[in-house]
Every structure is written in structure tokens, then in C-alpha cells.
Design an enzyme around this catalytic site. Structure first.
Site: not given
Ligand SMILES: *[C@@H]1O[C@H](CO)[C@@H](O)[C@H](O)[C@H]1NC(C)=O
Ligand SMILES: *[C@@H]1O[C@H](CO)[C@@H](O)[C@H](O)[C@H]1NC(C)=O
Ligand SMILES: *[C@@H]1O[C@H](CO)[C@@H](O)[C@H](O)[C@H]1NC(C)=O
Length: 500
Positions: A168, A194, A279
């Protein structure tokens, strides 16, 4: 996508947007790539990021103090081994997420190729409004860069042996570390799991993770589903190899049913749980490649998931396919990002086997038919029963259809296909009526749907096969009927059965 899920995603995106609105007024500092050396002495005596090392044989993290070389020895850093550093993402609650410990364990389980496993813990900076956390990614990137340079000064060690794994926002932290480190050489590898989308999507390469940030950059995109122009995970390619499992927008097993399960289990906390599902799938796919050495997932270069779903992209020629995860082939001939696609299962082990099927139909009926078919596949190892096939369009005349079929397990070499027209008995009656009304006359052999050949390409083995009807004297397929196809060779115009 079902509406409660939309709502939950909308809520998360609202949080993003809310904090973005706050952040936009602050503006993102446009800092030139590699332009500014880190002001080590003043700012980095005490880093805000904690660098933790996980010794082999111990599960207790050991903190390395920057500029305290003694702590390297104390923590068991082995300078002749590579360093893999995990960098977490944005935090809502200020706790390190549980996947981090799983990833540490998975990396340490690599006994064949041991590595130093570290964590860059920047939780105090990550636990903030999203936009503030975004701003902090630059600072943390600088600190990681300073840490690596300090390592190089303290022990015989090269940055080319560093692999940053960022999730992330951590993916962009890794990118900043790679660009701030300066000098002639780059960090060895960065993996972006991601990578965060909001405030990064569409940025110039210096303001997000990009292929320039390391000798090799790979990225896994798992939650790029877009709502009002924003997606949690970044959509655009940001690496040398960008993997888009299941198209990248959303992931199997993260759907509505799971949402309700989560609600009943965790109450309203289910909302972040649900959002995290797709995610965080990037993390689990990556870990899977460490934990199931014998079940590596292959991904294939393709321009879109649409084409991939037609089975058109299963080629490995000229480096067109690569392995997802830790064991990705590190190749970077071109500056351009390569987009790779694959299908995965909903849980570990995620690997599937990809097949392209090309079915050639001859339809002598004047009007289009929209049949439903199933295929049963018989392999040397295993049999797969009644895989449903839906063709998007009706069969109008002579046409070859190409589609992708994925199997959860290895069936060995495919030896026989049973192709069945699944329509109901009612349909069969209608069909027979149609048959009697339409005067076929001169073409008795083609008074139905004829399947000439089935061509198969197996992605994982790259094997190409042709299947022909077992009984060449009865080629017509009618509703509810099943036909068997066996391996054959195509010899110019004639079909020859393979002797086995
Ligand atoms: C670094 O900082 C220390 C104390 O904080 C100071 O004594 C030293 O002179 C500084 N070194 C440089 C090169 O600025
Ligand atoms: C460091 O790793 C190398 C290579 O695996 C190994 O031979 C050596 O014994 C290790 N050193 C220490 C101090 O563990
Ligand atoms: C379909 O192919 C058959 C055999 O190759 C041919 O006889 C027939 O005319 C073709 N029909 C159409 C509509 O192209």
C-alpha cells in the site's frame, strides 16, 4: 458489484477523500529525484522509523539503531546475505497488521536461500490522516535510504542485495527510498504490493513507485476497482512487471457473502476487514509464492483482462510470461512496464492452470443458436467434470470461438474431452421440431451443429493440442447430446487420429 460492498468501499474512499481534501491544501512537495542528499547528521541521528531485524531461530524483533554498528551484530545481521525489508502501509488503528508476522515467517522459511529479514516500522507516521501519512512516505523513504547507506558504510554490504517489499503506502515509501538513496547504483529490487492509489495515481514517476527506483521493480495490483475516479490500489503500471491477478480490480473470495460473514463476526469493524480483503490479497499472493514452492503461479503478458479471458494471451515466447511473487524472473530489457494477467483461486494455494480452448463450429441452421455447453476434461492424472461454457454470442454460422478455462488442480496431460450440449429436454423437442420442418435435403450430414476440432493450449506447459471427434461418421451435435474428442494431428486438410 453488489451494493452493500459498494457502500463499504464508498465509506473507505470517503475517508481517503476527506483526508485528501485536507492534504491537498498542504500540497505535495515536488522534490527532484536523487537531487537532495539526506541530511543525515541532523535529522537521522534518531530516525522516526524503527528498523527491526528478525533473527533466524528467534521470533523476537531486534531493533537496529542507526549509527550504532554494535546493534547490527547484536541483532544477528549477516552481511553476506541479502536483506529483505518489509514496509507496511497506512494504519487506521496504530497496530502493525498480522500479515507482517506471517510474511516474516514465510521469508525466514526460505532455508535454501537464507536472507536477513527486517521491518521498517513507521507506524507512528502511518497512523494519521491519509494525506498526512502520504506526506510522511517521503520522510520514511529518506530514512530507509539512510539506513541502507549506513549499512554500506558499516559492514561490507551492497545495496544491490536489498529487496524492499512495500504494501500500500509502503510501496511508495520503497520507491522514495530507491530515489533518495543517490549514488551511481540502485537498490536491488522493490516489490510493490497493491501500491496505494489515492494521491499517487497519475503522478509523475518521481512522485510514486516507478521502475527507476531499483534494478528490478515488480508490482501486484489487487484492488483497483474504481469509484468516483479513485481506487484503493493504484491502477497504472508502476514497475518493470505489473501483475494484475484476476484483472486487478477485485479478488475472488472477497465478495458479498464474505462481507456478511465479517459483519456477523466483527460487527462494524467488518468494513475495513472487507476492504482489506482485496487490497491485502496482494500480500497473500506474494507469501503464497514463498510457502508453496511447488505451486508457483504463472502470469501472461496481455493488453487487457478482456483479451486474457478469451484465452488469447497464454504465450511464454520472448519473455511474455513470468512467475508471480518472490521468484519472479528479474528481467528489465525495456523501460516500458509489462502488464501481466492471471487467474487465481479464492484461497491459498492460489495457483490455477490456464487453458485456451478454440472450438470450431459449423452451423448450417439459418438462425443463430445460443446453446449452453459443458466440457469434461480427462487428463493422465485427474478428471474434471462438467465445466460450464458460456459463449457471449449465439452461434450464427461457421465460427471459431476462443475462451479461457482455468483448473484448480493439475490434471496431467489432457487426453480426452467430452463436449456436451446441456440444454433441457424441452429445448431438445423444439430442436427436433425445427429439424423436421426445415427441409435439409441435400445436406444430411450438416443438419445440426457440427464441431470439427477443439484446439487446446496449456499455459503452464505451453503445450498445444488438437482434438477431433472420436467418431468421424457422426459429427452432429444435438441438444442433451455428448460427443467425445480425442487427440489427433492435423495433417494439411485431413484429420488423423493419434494412435495411443
Ligand atoms: C553531527 O552531529 C553531532 C552532534 O549532534 C556533532 O557533534 C557533529 O559535529 C556533527 N557532524 C557533522 C559532520 O556535522
Ligand atoms: C552468514 O551467512 C553465510 C552464508 O549463508 C554463512 O556461511 C555464515 O555462517 C553466516 N554467518 C553467521 C555469523 O551466521
Ligand atoms: C461453413 O463451412 C462449410 C464447410 O466448410 C461450408 O460448406 C458452408 O458453406 C459454410 N457456411 C457458411 C455460412 O460459411
Amino acid at each position: 458489484m453488489e451494493s452493500p460492498l459498494c457502500v463499504s468501499i464508498f465509506l473507505l474512499l470517503s475517508i481517503f477523500i476527506q483526508s485528501s481534501a485536507h492534504g491537498q491544501s498542504l500540497g505535495l512537495e515536488p522534490l527532484g529525484r536523487r537531487s537532495r542528499a539526506v541530511e543525515e547528521n541532523e535529522t537521522l541521528q534518531e530516525t522516526k522509523t524503527r528498523f527491526l531485524l528478525f533473527e533466524r531461530g528467534s521470533n523476537e524483533p531486534c531493533q537496529i539503531g542507526l549509527h550504532r554498528p554494535g546493534s547490527l551484530q547484536q541483532c544477528g545481521f549477516n552481511s553476506s546475505l541479502p536483506l529483505v525489508m518489509i514496509i507496511h502501509g497506512w494504519s487506521l488503528d496504530g497496530f502493525l497488521e498480522s500479515w507482517i508476522w506471517q510474511m516474516v515467517t514465510a521469508l525466514k522459511s526460505q532455508l535454501a536461500q537464507p536472507v536477513n529479514v527486517a521491518l521498517a516500522d513507521w507506524i507512528t507516521l502511518a497512523r494519521n490522516h491519509y494525506a498526512t501519512a502520504v506526506q510522511n512516505t517521503r520522510l520514511v523513504g529518506q530514512e530507509v535510504a539512510a539506513f541502507i547507506r549506513w549499512l554500506e558504510e558499516s559492514v561490507p554490504f551492497s545495496r544491490s542485495n536489498v529487496h524492499l517489499i512495500g504494501y500500500s503506502l509502503g510501496a511508495h515509501v520503497s520507491g522514495f527510498a530507491g530515489s533518495y538513496i543517490g549514488g551511481k547504483h540502485k537498490i536491488g529490487r522493490i516489490t510493490g504490493l497493491d501500491a496505494a492509489g489515492p494521491l499517487f495515481e497519475g503522478n509523475s514517476p518521481s512522485d510514486r513507485l516507478s521502475p527507476d527506483d531499483a534494478n528490478f521493480v515488480d508490482a501486484i495490483h489487487t484492488f483497483t476497482w474504481e469509484h468516483i475516479g479513485l481506487s484503493v490500489g493504484i491502477k497504472q503500471p508502476i514497475a518493470h512487471y505489473d501483475f494484475y491477478p484476476n484483472g486487478g480490480a477485485f479478488q475472488p473470495g472477497c465478495h458479498l457473502l464474505e462481507f456478511y460473514k465479517h459483519i456477523s463476526k466483527h460487527g462494524l469493524n467488518a468494513i475495513p476487514q472487507t476492504i482489506k480483503c482485496a487490497h491485502e490479497r496482494s500480500v497473500h499472493l506474494f507469501m503464497d509464492s514463498l510457502l508453496h514452492a511447488d505451486q508457483q503461479s504463472t502470469a501472461y503478458l496481455c493488453s487487457s483482462m478482456d483479451r486474457f479471458s478469451q484465452g488469447l494471451c497464454l504465450s511464454c515466447k520472448k519473455g511474455r510470461c513470468n512467475t508471480l511473487g518472490y521468484h519472479t524472473r528479474q528481467e528489465r530489457q525495456s523501460k516500458k512496464s509489462k502488464k501481466l494477467f492471471l487467474v487465481t483461486r479464492a484461497q491459498s494455494p492460489f495457483k490455477v492452470y490456464h487453458y485456451q480452448f478454440k472450438v470450431q463450429f459449423l452451423n448450417q441452421i439459418e438462425k443463430p443458436v445460443e446453446p449452453t455447453f459443458t466440457m469434461s476434461l480427462l487428463g493422465t492424472e485427474k478428471e474434471m467434470q462438467k465445466i460450464p461454457i458460456t459463449l457471449d454470442e449465439g452461434i450464427t454460422s461457421n465460427k471459431t470461438y476462443s475462451f479461457l478455462i482455468t483448473l484448480d488442480s493439475d490434471i496431467g496431460e489432457l487426453v480426452m474431452i467430452k463436449f456436451k450440449w446441456e440444454n433441457s429436454a424441452v429445448w431438445a423437442n423444439v430442436w427436433n421440431t425445427v429439424q423436421t420442418i426445415i427441409p435439409w435435403g441435400s445436406r444430411p450430414h450438416y443438419s445440426g451443429l457440427v464441431l470439427k476440432t477443439i484446439r487446446v493450449k496449456a499455459g503452464e506447459t505451453q503445450e498445444k493440442m488438437v482434438f477431433c471427434p472420436e467418431n468421424m461418421n457422426d459429427l452432429q451435435l444435438h441438444p442433451t447430446q455428448e460427443k467425445t474428442f480425442v487427440r489427433c494431428y492435423i495433417n494439411s486438410k485431413n484429420l488423423k487420429r493419434k494412435n495411443r
